[in-house]
Scaffold this active site. Structure first.
Site, short mmCIF file in Angstrom:
data_model
loop_
_atom_site.label_atom_id
_atom_site.label_comp_id
_atom_site.label_asym_id
_atom_site.label_seq_id
_atom_site.Cartn_x
_atom_site.Cartn_y
_atom_site.Cartn_z
N HIS A 62 0.81 -1.21 0.00
CA HIS A 62 0.00 0.00 0.00
C HIS A 62 0.85 1.27 0.00
O HIS A 62 1.94 1.28 0.55
CB HIS A 62 -0.88 0.05 1.26
CG HIS A 62 -1.64 -1.19 1.51
ND1 HIS A 62 -1.77 -1.73 2.76
CD2 HIS A 62 -2.33 -2.02 0.68
CE1 HIS A 62 -2.51 -2.82 2.70
NE2 HIS A 62 -2.85 -3.02 1.45
N LYS A 72 5.90 6.17 7.47
CA LYS A 72 5.38 5.27 8.50
C LYS A 72 6.50 4.87 9.44
O LYS A 72 7.65 4.73 9.04
CB LYS A 72 4.80 4.00 7.88
CG LYS A 72 3.58 4.21 7.02
CD LYS A 72 3.08 2.89 6.44
CE LYS A 72 1.86 3.11 5.58
NZ LYS A 72 1.39 1.85 4.98
N TYR A 132 1.58 1.28 14.32
CA TYR A 132 2.39 2.14 13.47
C TYR A 132 1.84 3.55 13.42
O TYR A 132 0.64 3.78 13.54
CB TYR A 132 2.58 1.55 12.08
CG TYR A 132 1.33 1.29 11.28
CD1 TYR A 132 0.91 2.18 10.30
CD2 TYR A 132 0.59 0.13 11.48
CE1 TYR A 132 -0.24 1.94 9.56
CE2 TYR A 132 -0.54 -0.12 10.73
CZ TYR A 132 -0.96 0.79 9.78
OH TYR A 132 -2.09 0.55 9.05
N ASP A 169 -6.27 -6.50 -1.51
CA ASP A 169 -4.84 -6.70 -1.75
C ASP A 169 -4.59 -7.67 -2.90
O ASP A 169 -3.61 -7.53 -3.63
CB ASP A 169 -4.14 -7.18 -0.48
CG ASP A 169 -3.98 -6.07 0.55
OD1 ASP A 169 -4.19 -4.89 0.20
OD2 ASP A 169 -3.64 -6.39 1.71
#
Length: 177
Positions: A62, A72, A132, A169
């Site tokens: 992603h 991130k 995260y 996905d």
């Protein structure tokens, strides 16, 4: 914190320095000043958790398009993952290369993934949980992805059979710049 660059410019493994005594341990998981000193984006706006119930679960790959591209900072807080970042920055010397790092609840590692990278991971244990931070708010219209097994990247996922993917996905296309 110990910052160790990977072979791909901008992707950094961050190791926590644990202080231990008879009570247990303490470690700083984030410090804006230390991140700024390393030249890493430190203005995180959102924190997320993700639980993968089954070993082999794969989430990714992603990213968000500019101007919503996100950095991130990923940490495994239960179980283990193989965490992957793909360099999608056209001007980069490592364009279309990937790096993978094992993050576990025990190894005190985090992975910093800068803007311009696709990101994903595979659970290496049942009931794995990640926490995260991201530098941009989730923006559905900017969300993109590339197929987890795109031959252009040839990612060496540790578990190659019995992979659990979401329909979303599974449907990401091969990378087409």
């Amino acid at each position: 914190m110990i910052f160790t660059p990977t072979e791909i410019d901008g992707v950094v493994v961050v190791e926590l320095k644990k202080i231990e005594d008879e009570r247990g341990s303490f470690a700083r998981a984030f410090c804006k000043k230390e991140f700024d000193d390393q030249g890493l984006k430190s203005d995180f706006v959102q924190g997320n958790t993700a639980v993968s119930h089954r070993k082999g679960t794969l989430r990714g790959m992603h990213y968000q398009q500019a101007p919503y591209a996100e950095a991130k900072l990923v940490r495994c807080i239960r179980g283990a993952v193989f965490d992957v970042a793909i360099d999608l920055r056209p001007a980069s010397a490592t364009y279309c290369q990937w790096v993978g790092v094992e993050l576990t609840a025990e190894n005190n590692r985090l992975l910093y993934v800068p803007e311009g990278f696709a990101h994903g991971y595979q659970a290496l244990a049942d009931n794995t949980e990640l926490f995260y931070l991201v530098s941009q708010f989730y923006t559905p219209q900017a969300e993109k992805g590339v197929r987890w097994n795109d031959p252009r990247f040839d990612i060496a996922w540790p578990i190659s059979d019995d992979i659990l993917l979401s329909d979303k996905d599974r449907a990401w296309p091969d990378f087409n710049p």
